[in-house]
Design an enzyme around this catalytic site. Structure first.
Site, short mmCIF file in Angstrom:
data_model
loop_
_atom_site.label_atom_id
_atom_site.label_comp_id
_atom_site.label_asym_id
_atom_site.label_seq_id
_atom_site.Cartn_x
_atom_site.Cartn_y
_atom_site.Cartn_z
N TYR A 154 0.85 -1.21 0.00
CA TYR A 154 0.00 0.00 0.00
C TYR A 154 0.88 1.25 0.00
O TYR A 154 0.66 2.18 -0.79
CB TYR A 154 -0.91 -0.05 1.23
CG TYR A 154 -1.89 1.10 1.35
CD1 TYR A 154 -3.09 1.10 0.64
CD2 TYR A 154 -1.62 2.19 2.18
CE1 TYR A 154 -3.99 2.15 0.75
CE2 TYR A 154 -2.52 3.24 2.30
CZ TYR A 154 -3.70 3.21 1.58
OH TYR A 154 -4.59 4.26 1.70
N LYS A 167 1.07 4.06 -2.99
CA LYS A 167 0.67 5.46 -2.73
C LYS A 167 1.83 6.42 -2.96
O LYS A 167 1.62 7.58 -3.36
CB LYS A 167 0.11 5.59 -1.31
CG LYS A 167 -1.22 4.87 -1.11
CD LYS A 167 -2.32 5.44 -2.00
CE LYS A 167 -3.68 4.85 -1.69
NZ LYS A 167 -4.75 5.41 -2.56
P1 NAD Z 1 -13.44 2.83 0.86
O1 NAD Z 1 -13.09 1.38 0.94
O2 NAD Z 1 -14.63 3.34 1.56
O3 NAD Z 1 -13.52 3.28 -0.68
C1 NAD Z 1 -12.70 2.76 -1.67
C2 NAD Z 1 -13.55 2.47 -2.89
O4 NAD Z 1 -12.68 2.00 -3.95
C3 NAD Z 1 -14.58 1.34 -2.63
O5 NAD Z 1 -15.88 1.79 -2.91
C4 NAD Z 1 -14.16 0.24 -3.59
O6 NAD Z 1 -15.22 -0.51 -4.13
C5 NAD Z 1 -13.41 1.03 -4.67
N1 NAD Z 1 -12.55 0.12 -5.44
C6 NAD Z 1 -11.69 -0.80 -4.93
N2 NAD Z 1 -11.17 -1.53 -5.93
C7 NAD Z 1 -11.71 -1.07 -7.10
C8 NAD Z 1 -11.58 -1.43 -8.46
N3 NAD Z 1 -10.79 -2.45 -8.85
N4 NAD Z 1 -12.29 -0.74 -9.39
C9 NAD Z 1 -13.10 0.28 -9.02
N5 NAD Z 1 -13.27 0.67 -7.74
C10 NAD Z 1 -12.59 0.00 -6.78
O7 NAD Z 1 -12.13 3.58 1.39
P2 NAD Z 1 -11.80 5.12 1.58
O8 NAD Z 1 -11.19 5.22 2.90
O9 NAD Z 1 -12.91 6.00 1.18
O10 NAD Z 1 -10.61 5.25 0.52
C11 NAD Z 1 -10.63 6.19 -0.54
C12 NAD Z 1 -9.20 6.47 -0.93
O11 NAD Z 1 -8.54 7.13 0.15
C13 NAD Z 1 -8.38 5.22 -1.23
O12 NAD Z 1 -7.55 5.46 -2.33
C14 NAD Z 1 -7.56 5.04 0.04
O13 NAD Z 1 -6.37 4.35 -0.21
C15 NAD Z 1 -7.32 6.49 0.42
N6 NAD Z 1 -6.97 6.68 1.83
C16 NAD Z 1 -7.87 6.43 2.80
C17 NAD Z 1 -7.51 6.63 4.12
C18 NAD Z 1 -8.46 6.41 5.26
O14 NAD Z 1 -8.04 6.63 6.39
N7 NAD Z 1 -9.72 6.01 5.03
C19 NAD Z 1 -6.22 7.06 4.44
C20 NAD Z 1 -5.33 7.29 3.42
C21 NAD Z 1 -5.72 7.09 2.11
#
Ligand code: NAD
Length: 266
Positions: free
Chosen positions: A157, A161
Site C-alpha cells: 500500500y 501510494k
Molecule cells: P473505501 O473502501 O470506503 O472506498 C474505496 C472504494 O474504492 C470502494 O468503494 C471500492 O469498491 C473502490 N474500489 C476498490 N477496488 C476497485 C476497483 N478495482 N475498481 C473500481 N473501484 C474500486 O475507502 P476510503 O477510505 O474512502 O478510501 C478512498 C481512498 O482514500 C483510497 O484510495 C484510500 O487508499 C485512500 N486513503 C484512505 C484513508 C483512510 O483513512 N480512510 C487514508 C489514506 C488514504
C-alpha cells in the site's frame, strides 16, 4: 464560499463509499454534474439514490479500474452521457495485505499495485483526452500519509501510494500551461469502511471492540494525530473539492495532507 464549479463535469472513482462518496456529494452541492464510478453497479446505484441529486446532475457507471477494457467502456459511457469531464477525482483504492515483508506474496504485491497505482494510470489514460479538451481542468489523486511515512506492516500500500504521489507531481508539469492542474490529497485515519475493516481486525487480535481498537491505535500507532480521533470522509472531501475548484487556480503539483497531523515531518 463559492467554489465556482457550477456546471463543471466531474468523474469520481471509488464513489460508492467513504471519501469518494463524500466527494461526489460535495461536488454535487457545488453545482457540478457528477459521474460516480465504482466496481459494482448495484452498490453504485444504491449510493446514487442516497445522494438524491437533481435530474440530470448525477450519473453512475460501474467500472473495474484493474481492467483496461472496463475503463475504456466507462470513458465512452461518460462521453455519451455528459460530453466529457473537466474534473477527475481518483479515490478508488484498497488497503491490500497486512503483515511484514516476508509474509506478503508476489500476487498480493501485484494486486495492490494494480488497483492503487495502475488503476489510477488506466483511468487517467482513458480520460486525459476529455480533460485536455476544455482548456480548464482539475485532477486530484487520493494518495495517503503512507506515501511519505511508510509503515512496515503495509508496504505494498505504501509503495503504491508513493507511486501515486510521484505520478501526480510529474504530471503537474505536463499540462498546466493548458489549464489542467494536478494535485494530491493524502489522508490519514479517516472513518470509512477501509479503516473500519482495519480496526475490526485489530479488535479481533486484541479481544476488544472497534472503539477499543481505535482508542489504543491512536496513541500506539498514530501518535501525532493530536486531535485524538479519526477524521471524517467529509473533512477529506472538503479539501478535495477545494482542489477541484476555481479557487485553487494557483495550486499545482501540491500534496495536501488531511491527516490530523499524523505525518511527523514538516
Ligand atoms: P473505501 O473502501 O470506503 O472506498 C474505496 C472504494 O474504492 C470502494 O468503494 C471500492 O469498491 C473502490 N474500489 C476498490 N477496488 C476497485 C476497483 N478495482 N475498481 C473500481 N473501484 C474500486 O475507502 P476510503 O477510505 O474512502 O478510501 C478512498 C481512498 O482514500 C483510497 O484510495 C484510500 O487508499 C485512500 N486513503 C484512505 C484513508 C483512510 O483513512 N480512510 C487514508 C489514506 C488514504
Amino acid at each position: 464560499m463559492d467554489l465556482n464549479i457550477s456546471g463543471r463535469r466531474a468523474l469520481v472513482t471509488g464513489a460508492d463509499s467513504g471519501i469518494g462518496l463524500a466527494t461526489a456529494r460535495r461536488l454535487l452541492a457545488e453545482g457540478a454534474t457528477v459521474v460516480m464510478t465504482d466496481v459494482g453497479q448495484e452498490r453504485l446505484d444504491t449510493a446514487a439514490i442516497q445522494l438524491d441529486a437533481p435530474e440530470g446532475k448525477l450519473h453512475a457507471f460501474a467500472a473495474d479500474i484493474t481492467s483496461t477494457e472496463s475503463v475504456q467502456a466507462l470513458a465512452e459511457h461518460v462521453l455519451a452521457a455528459v460530453g466529457g469531464i473537466d474534473i477527475l477525482v481518483q479515490s478508488a483504492g484498497i488497503h491490500g495485505p497486512a503483515g511484514l515483508f516476508h509474509d506478503i506474496s508476489e500476487a498480493d504485491w501485484q494486486h495492490t499495485l494494480d488497483v492503487n497505482l495502475m488503476g489510477q494510470v488506466r483511468v487517467l489514460q482513458a480520460f486525459l483526452p476529455q480533460l485536455r479538451d476544455g482548456g480548464w481542468g482539475r485532477i486530484v489523486f487520493v494518495s495517503s500519509e503512507d506515501a511519505v511515512q511508510p509503515y512496515d506492516d503495509e508496504l505494498p500500500y505504501c509503495a503504491a501510494k508513493a507511486g501515486v504521489l510521484s505520478l501526480a507531481k510529474g504530471l503537474s508539469r505536463s499540462y498546466a500551461a493548458e489549464g489542467l492542474l494536478v494535485n494530491t490529497v493524502s489522508p490519514a485515519f479517516i472513518a470509512t469502511p477501509m479503516t473500519d475493516d482495519m480496526m475490526d481486525r485489530r479488535a479481533q487480535q486484541l479481544g476488544t471492540d472497534r472503539d477499543g481498537a481505535i482508542a489504543s491505535f491512536l496513541p500506539e500507532e498514530r501518535p501525532f494525530i493530536e486531535l485524538g480521533r479519526r477524521g471524517t470522509a467529509d473533512e477529506a472531501a472538503a479539501v478535495i473539492a477545494f482542489l477541484c475548484s476555481d479557487l485553487a487556480s494557483y495550486v499545482n503539483g501540491a500534496n495536501y495532507r488531511v491527516d490530523g497531523g499524523s505525518v511527523a515531518t514538516i
